[in-house]
Design a protein around this motif. Structure first.
Motif, PDB file in Angstrom:
ATOM      1  N   GLY A  89      41.770  42.338  80.846  1.00 46.55           N
ATOM      2  CA  GLY A  89      41.851  43.642  80.996  1.00 46.55           C
ATOM      3  C   GLY A  89      42.203  44.216  79.515  1.00 46.55           C
ATOM      4  N   ILE A  90      43.111  43.610  78.838  1.00 52.16           N
ATOM      5  CA  ILE A  90      43.632  44.059  77.571  1.00 52.16           C
ATOM      6  C   ILE A  90      42.427  43.672  76.459  1.00 52.16           C
ATOM      7  N   VAL A  91      41.812  42.703  76.767  1.00 56.14           N
ATOM      8  CA  VAL A  91      40.862  41.991  75.750  1.00 56.14           C
ATOM      9  C   VAL A  91      39.560  42.708  75.756  1.00 56.14           C
ATOM     10  N   TYR A 101      39.558  47.103  62.386  1.00 50.41           N
ATOM     11  CA  TYR A 101      38.727  45.977  62.922  1.00 50.41           C
ATOM     12  C   TYR A 101      39.530  44.722  63.010  1.00 50.41           C
ATOM     13  N   ASN A 102      39.984  44.384  61.879  1.00 56.72           N
ATOM     14  CA  ASN A 102      40.448  43.205  61.510  1.00 56.72           C
ATOM     15  C   ASN A 102      41.855  42.888  62.527  1.00 56.72           C
ATOM     16  N   ASN A 103      42.571  43.819  62.620  1.00 50.19           N
ATOM     17  CA  ASN A 103      43.917  43.952  63.589  1.00 50.19           C
ATOM     18  C   ASN A 103      43.496  43.818  65.137  1.00 50.19           C
ATOM     19  N   LEU A 104      42.362  44.392  65.381  1.00 49.76           N
ATOM     20  CA  LEU A 104      42.077  44.512  66.961  1.00 49.76           C
ATOM     21  C   LEU A 104      41.561  42.946  67.104  1.00 49.76           C
ATOM     22  N   GLN A 127      36.074  46.519  73.273  1.00 49.20           N
ATOM     23  CA  GLN A 127      35.310  48.065  73.535  1.00 49.20           C
ATOM     24  C   GLN A 127      35.571  48.942  72.108  1.00 49.20           C
ATOM     25  N   MET A 128      37.063  48.899  71.788  1.00 51.52           N
ATOM     26  CA  MET A 128      37.519  49.651  70.653  1.00 51.52           C
ATOM     27  C   MET A 128      37.053  49.196  69.224  1.00 51.52           C
ATOM     28  N   GLU A 150      37.644  58.433  63.592  1.00 55.39           N
ATOM     29  CA  GLU A 150      37.624  59.458  64.387  1.00 55.39           C
ATOM     30  C   GLU A 150      37.528  58.727  65.921  1.00 55.39           C
ATOM     31  N   LYS A 151      36.511  57.755  66.120  1.00 54.69           N
ATOM     32  CA  LYS A 151      36.502  56.795  67.116  1.00 54.69           C
ATOM     33  C   LYS A 151      37.607  56.220  67.519  1.00 54.69           C
ATOM     34  N   LEU A 152      38.561  55.767  66.464  1.00 49.64           N
ATOM     35  CA  LEU A 152      39.553  54.869  66.883  1.00 49.64           C
ATOM     36  C   LEU A 152      40.803  55.596  67.067  1.00 49.64           C
ATOM     37  N   GLU A 153      41.072  56.695  66.500  1.00 46.36           N
ATOM     38  CA  GLU A 153      42.171  57.572  66.504  1.00 46.36           C
ATOM     39  C   GLU A 153      42.482  57.949  68.034  1.00 46.36           C
TER      40      GLU A 153
END
Lengths: 393, 106
Positions: free
Chosen positions: A282-284, A369-372, A289-290, A316-319
């Motif tokens: 679920g979390i992955v 992106y890298n942190n995700l 998705q993000m 904006e998409k991420l915030e």
């Protein structure tokens, strides 16, 4: 003809000449006529009964010798149209450059469109307009003659600092090296400045205080820079090539474990393992998705880093979903620690990695992106280790 | 003392007038002469005098020559033929201006 009655002796004229020469006037004839004028004023006062010392003191009180250079500048501005326009360029480019750099930086910090172009324009104006105009003005005023090294190093240091600011703000590659070079120039400038202040007797305390302030600023920045240099977490923009392989490895490991459990049907933690799989997936899924809403691929992320003007739409998409993911991470962290058979090593890993504060989902797009991806990797590691612990302990 | 604002546009004419009346003059001499004639109302500062003298030289209205006087170099200014024409034009202009101002202030 108006000529003072009293005549100055040669040695007294020499005293006045020496003091006027300290102003370093370069306009032909001006120094001579100012010396003559001052001598006439002193002679005039001596003719009225004053001693040389008294007369000279009064003249200096009425005409401060520090203002003699200003007279030359006024003269230059009147007779040299180029000098006048250079001074104007200096003022306009300095002001415009600073305003644009400030506005651009603010827009970039709040991730508003137009920050990049404004910042670039500001730095270009300062680097290609203000600094050359400053150099030419100093040359014209002959200030470079006495403090040539200091002035040139100062200008080069400012130029390289501006370029490094642009690199850092625009997240261009090789920012670290550009910063390092600029700080080397600043260091050379500070050393030269120290030497200059020590040699000069004017305002030594004030100048040393200013130098101290600059040195503190320099140390603060370089210490941070060196700290960042040794910290792998600061490698924001270079994608860890081992990440995808790591994620795959732990995903495969967990799948194998789950298969073993389902084939034997004899584990007392089957329910926990199912929940572990479902929560981890679920979390992955949410993270993927993000991540994919930011960039379609790692190649796209790399292209974005090297782009001069970055589009706004990405942040904006991420915030909007960063907070939701943060909460999910916290819940996942608590779930893992609540499971039985958590080893001390696994507990340490979960405590240090799977926390909201361990990742920055609301940073510049390439960093996020890298942190995700790092979050996905850590979730998969925790999942695998936890499954191992549940099955074999 | 006459204020700087009022004096600003007149200094050039005053200097040209004095140079037209005298063969050659140097900086200190000019300031003393102006102070003397104006009864102390007009005192030219370094900052007002020398930039203007250099500008007049740059525009070709005056020429300079240097001489050693009392062990120091003295720079003398004298009107060029162009400067003589400029001087008479400026003096005429200034006279018309002061007459107009007088009429306005009466």
């Amino acid at each position: 003809m108006t000529t003072p009655a009293c005549k100055l002796s040669d040695d007294r004229i020499e005293i006045i000449r020496k003091e006027v020469r300290q102003s370093n006037l370069s306009l032909p004839g001006l120094e001579d006529e100012l010396i003559d004028h001052l001598c006439c004023l002193v002679e005039d006062a001596m003719g009225a009964g004053c001693s040389f010392e008294e007369a000279y003191r009064n003249v200096k009180r009425n005409i401060p010798f520090e203002s003699l250079k200003d007279i030359e500048l006024q003269t230059l501005m009147l007779i040299d149209k180029k000098f006048d326009s250079m001074k104007r360029t200096l003022k306009i480019s300095g002001l415009a450059g600073l305003v644009l750099v400030f506005l651009g930086s603010v827009l970039r910090v709040i991730r508003f469109p137009g920050g990049g172009p404004l910042l670039t324009l500001g730095v270009l104006i300062l680097a290609l307009g203000y600094l050359p105009a400053l150099l030419l003005t100093l040359k014209k005023e002959k200030l470079l003659r006495r403090k040539r090294q200091l002035a040139l190093t100062g200008i080069i240091a400012s130029f390289s600092l501006l370029v490094s600011l642009l690199f850092a703000q625009m997240s261009w590659p090789l920012t670290g090296y550009v910063q390092l070079i600029s700080w080397l120039f600043v260091l050379v400038f500070l050393v030269l400045l120290y030497g200059h202040i020590i040699r000069s007797e004017d305002n030594r305390v004030l100048n040393l205080s200013l130098l101290l302030f600059l040195v503190v600023l320099f140390l603060l920045n370089t210490t941070q820079y060196l700290k960042d240099l040794g910290n792998p977490k600061k490698e924001f923009y270079t994608y860890e090539t081992s990440l995808p392989a790591g994620i795959r490895l732990f995903e495969q490991g967990s799948s194998t474990l789950y298969r073993q459990v389902s084939s034997t049907q004899a584990n007392r933690y089957t329910q926990e393992l199912q929940e572990l799989k479902s929560r981890s997936d679920g979390i992955v899924a949410l993270t993927v998705q993000m991540r994919d809403r930011l960039f379609n691929s790692r190649e796209e992320q790399s292209r974005y880093v090297s782009r001069l003007f970055k589009p706004r739409v990405l942040t904006e998409k991420l915030e909007s979903t960063a907070m939701q993911l943060g909460q999910e991470v916290e819940r996942y962290h608590d779930f893992l620690l609540g499971l039985p058979a958590v080893t001390p090593a696994l507990r340490d890993f979960i405590e240090s990695s799977l926390r909201y504060g361990a990742y920055d989902f609301n940073n510049a797009p390439p960093i996020s992106y890298n942190n995700l991806d790092r979050l996905i990797r850590d979730v998969r590691i925790a999942e695998y280790e936890m499954a191992m612990a549940l099955i074999y302990r | 003392m006459i204020s700087k604002e009022i004096l600003k546009g007149s200094v050039k004419t005053i200097i040209l007038k004095l140079l037209a009346e005298n063969e050659k003059m140097y900086g200190y001499e000019l300031t003393r002469k102006i102070e003397e004639i104006s009864g102390g109302s007009i005192r030219l500062t370094f900052g007002a005098l020398y930039p203007l003298l250099h500008k007049l030289e740059d525009e070709g209205d005056v020429s300079t020559e240097s001489d050693i006087v009392n062990s120091r170099t003295r720079i003398y200014y004298r009107l060029t033929p162009k400067g003589t024409k400029t001087a008479s034009l400026k003096i005429k202009e200034m006279k018309e201006f002061t007459e107009t101002i007088q009429k306005l202030l009466q």
